[in-house]
Design a protein around this motif. Structure first.
Motif, PDB file in Angstrom:
ATOM      1  N   GLY A   8       0.805  -1.219   0.000  1.00 18.83           N
ATOM      2  CA  GLY A   8       0.000   0.000   0.000  1.00 18.83           C
ATOM      3  C   GLY A   8       0.835   1.263   0.000  1.00 18.83           C
ATOM      4  N   GLN A   9       2.012   1.203   0.559  1.00 18.07           N
ATOM      5  CA  GLN A   9       2.875   2.381   0.655  1.00 18.07           C
ATOM      6  C   GLN A   9       4.081   2.294  -0.278  1.00 18.07           C
ATOM      7  OE1 GLN A   9       3.867   2.851   4.769  1.00 18.07           O
ATOM      8  NE2 GLN A   9       1.838   3.567   5.297  1.00 18.07           N
ATOM      9  N   TRP A  10       3.989   1.472  -1.298  1.00 17.06           N
ATOM     10  CA  TRP A  10       5.122   1.207  -2.175  1.00 17.06           C
ATOM     11  C   TRP A  10       5.698   2.487  -2.774  1.00 17.06           C
ATOM     12  CZ3 TRP A  10       7.973  -2.926  -2.313  1.00 17.06           C
ATOM     13  CH2 TRP A  10       8.858  -3.118  -3.357  1.00 17.06           C
ATOM     14  N   LYS A  11       4.849   3.366  -3.265  1.00 12.87           N
ATOM     15  CA  LYS A  11       5.339   4.584  -3.904  1.00 12.87           C
ATOM     16  C   LYS A  11       6.080   5.471  -2.907  1.00 12.87           C
ATOM     17  CE  LYS A  11       2.058   4.577  -7.629  1.00 12.87           C
ATOM     18  NZ  LYS A  11       0.880   5.124  -8.217  1.00 12.87           N
ATOM     19  N   GLN A  12       5.571   5.563  -1.680  1.00 16.02           N
ATOM     20  CA  GLN A  12       6.230   6.372  -0.671  1.00 16.02           C
ATOM     21  C   GLN A  12       7.572   5.759  -0.263  1.00 16.02           C
ATOM     22  OE1 GLN A  12       3.051   5.390  -0.651  1.00 16.02           O
ATOM     23  NE2 GLN A  12       1.721   6.912   0.267  1.00 16.02           N
ATOM     24  N   LEU A  13       7.668   4.441  -0.317  1.00 15.62           N
ATOM     25  CA  LEU A  13       8.901   3.747   0.059  1.00 15.62           C
ATOM     26  C   LEU A  13       9.946   3.781  -1.047  1.00 15.62           C
ATOM     27  CD1 LEU A  13       7.368   0.596   1.771  1.00 15.62           C
ATOM     28  CD2 LEU A  13       8.485   2.521   2.889  1.00 15.62           C
ATOM     29  N   GLY A  14       9.558   4.187  -2.241  1.00 14.30           N
ATOM     30  CA  GLY A  14      10.478   4.207  -3.370  1.00 14.30           C
ATOM     31  C   GLY A  14      11.748   4.989  -3.086  1.00 14.30           C
ATOM     32  N   GLY A  15      11.621   6.143  -2.466  1.00 15.23           N
ATOM     33  CA  GLY A  15      12.794   6.951  -2.142  1.00 15.23           C
ATOM     34  C   GLY A  15      13.719   6.252  -1.171  1.00 15.23           C
ATOM     35  N   THR A  16      13.133   5.601  -0.190  1.00 13.25           N
ATOM     36  CA  THR A  16      13.927   4.862   0.790  1.00 13.25           C
ATOM     37  C   THR A  16      14.656   3.702   0.133  1.00 13.25           C
ATOM     38  OG1 THR A  16      12.308   5.449   2.485  1.00 13.25           O
ATOM     39  CG2 THR A  16      13.826   3.676   3.009  1.00 13.25           C
ATOM     40  N   MET A  17      13.948   3.017  -0.767  1.00 17.68           N
ATOM     41  CA  MET A  17      14.576   1.895  -1.462  1.00 17.68           C
ATOM     42  C   MET A  17      15.692   2.377  -2.390  1.00 17.68           C
ATOM     43  SD  MET A  17      11.458  -0.745  -2.231  1.00 17.68           S
ATOM     44  CE  MET A  17      10.212   0.442  -2.650  1.00 17.68           C
ATOM     45  N   LYS A  18      15.493   3.520  -3.033  1.00 19.29           N
ATOM     46  CA  LYS A  18      16.536   4.048  -3.919  1.00 19.29           C
ATOM     47  C   LYS A  18      17.755   4.488  -3.115  1.00 19.29           C
ATOM     48  CE  LYS A  18      16.169   5.697  -7.700  1.00 19.29           C
ATOM     49  NZ  LYS A  18      16.079   5.886  -9.113  1.00 19.29           N
ATOM     50  N   GLN A  19      17.556   4.937  -1.870  1.00 19.89           N
ATOM     51  CA  GLN A  19      18.696   5.265  -1.014  1.00 19.89           C
ATOM     52  C   GLN A  19      19.487   4.013  -0.681  1.00 19.89           C
ATOM     53  OE1 GLN A  19      16.898   7.275   2.316  1.00 19.89           O
ATOM     54  NE2 GLN A  19      17.408   9.280   1.484  1.00 19.89           N
ATOM     55  N   LYS A  20      18.778   2.941  -0.392  1.00 19.43           N
ATOM     56  CA  LYS A  20      19.440   1.688  -0.024  1.00 19.43           C
ATOM     57  C   LYS A  20      20.069   1.013  -1.235  1.00 19.43           C
ATOM     58  CE  LYS A  20      18.865  -2.587   2.525  1.00 19.43           C
ATOM     59  NZ  LYS A  20      20.126  -2.447   3.228  1.00 19.43           N
ATOM     60  N   TRP A  21      19.324   0.960  -2.324  1.00 22.58           N
ATOM     61  CA  TRP A  21      19.781   0.283  -3.542  1.00 22.58           C
ATOM     62  C   TRP A  21      19.756   1.284  -4.693  1.00 22.58           C
ATOM     63  CZ3 TRP A  21      15.595  -2.565  -1.011  1.00 22.58           C
ATOM     64  CH2 TRP A  21      16.060  -3.592  -0.191  1.00 22.58           C
ATOM     65  N   GLY A  22      20.739   2.146  -4.759  1.00 18.78           N
ATOM     66  CA  GLY A  22      20.790   3.213  -5.748  1.00 18.78           C
ATOM     67  C   GLY A  22      20.860   2.750  -7.190  1.00 18.78           C
ATOM     68  N   LYS A  23      21.240   1.503  -7.419  1.00 20.17           N
ATOM     69  CA  LYS A  23      21.329   0.993  -8.783  1.00 20.17           C
ATOM     70  C   LYS A  23      19.975   0.579  -9.345  1.00 20.17           C
ATOM     71  CE  LYS A  23      26.105  -0.652  -8.454  1.00 20.17           C
ATOM     72  NZ  LYS A  23      26.995  -1.815  -8.572  1.00 20.17           N
ATOM     73  N   LEU A  24      18.952   0.520  -8.499  1.00 19.95           N
ATOM     74  CA  LEU A  24      17.618   0.181  -8.981  1.00 19.95           C
ATOM     75  C   LEU A  24      17.023   1.399  -9.689  1.00 19.95           C
ATOM     76  CD1 LEU A  24      16.062  -1.769  -5.971  1.00 19.95           C
ATOM     77  CD2 LEU A  24      17.079  -2.701  -8.044  1.00 19.95           C
ATOM     78  N   THR A  25      16.335   1.147 -10.774  1.00 18.59           N
ATOM     79  CA  THR A  25      15.699   2.234 -11.509  1.00 18.59           C
ATOM     80  C   THR A  25      14.270   2.431 -11.024  1.00 18.59           C
ATOM     81  OG1 THR A  25      14.801   0.809 -13.240  1.00 18.59           O
ATOM     82  CG2 THR A  25      17.065   1.628 -13.555  1.00 18.59           C
ATOM     83  N   ASP A  26      13.695   3.566 -11.401  1.00 23.05           N
ATOM     84  CA  ASP A  26      12.287   3.799 -11.087  1.00 23.05           C
ATOM     85  C   ASP A  26      11.417   2.728 -11.727  1.00 23.05           C
ATOM     86  OD1 ASP A  26      12.810   6.091  -9.579  1.00 23.05           O
ATOM     87  OD2 ASP A  26      12.611   7.414 -11.305  1.00 23.05           O
ATOM     88  N   ASP A  27      11.793   2.296 -12.921  1.00 21.89           N
ATOM     89  CA  ASP A  27      11.043   1.231 -13.588  1.00 21.89           C
ATOM     90  C   ASP A  27      11.125  -0.080 -12.810  1.00 21.89           C
ATOM     91  OD1 ASP A  27      10.143   2.844 -15.639  1.00 21.89           O
ATOM     92  OD2 ASP A  27      11.722   2.238 -17.036  1.00 21.89           O
TER      93      ASP A  27
END
Length: 67
Positions: A8-27
């Motif tokens: 349910g909060q996936w979009k809000q967690l996107g920034g946190t995940m990108k901080q942890k795994w910077g090589k992941l793309t938005d896609d």
């Protein structure tokens, strides 16, 4: 935080995940859309690590959200 809450909060967690795994793309994050199996597969692919290590990282991330 349980799996449904994470989805349910996936979009809000996107920034946190990108901080942890910077090589992941938005896609990557958009396609994963709360699917921890897919996310672990992308972490494995992007970072060239073993699947069990990627699974452990994703589980640890999810665990950190519960606190």
């Amino acid at each position: 935080m349980n799996q449904d809450t994470i989805k349910g909060q996936w979009k809000q967690l996107g920034g946190t995940m990108k901080q942890k795994w910077g090589k992941l793309t938005d896609d990557d994050l958009k396609v994963a859309e709360g699917n921890s199996e897919y996310l672990a597969g992308k972490v494995q692919e992007r970072y060239g690590i073993a699947r069990d290590e990627a699974d452990a990282q994703v589980r640890e991330f999810e665990k950190s959200l519960r606190h």
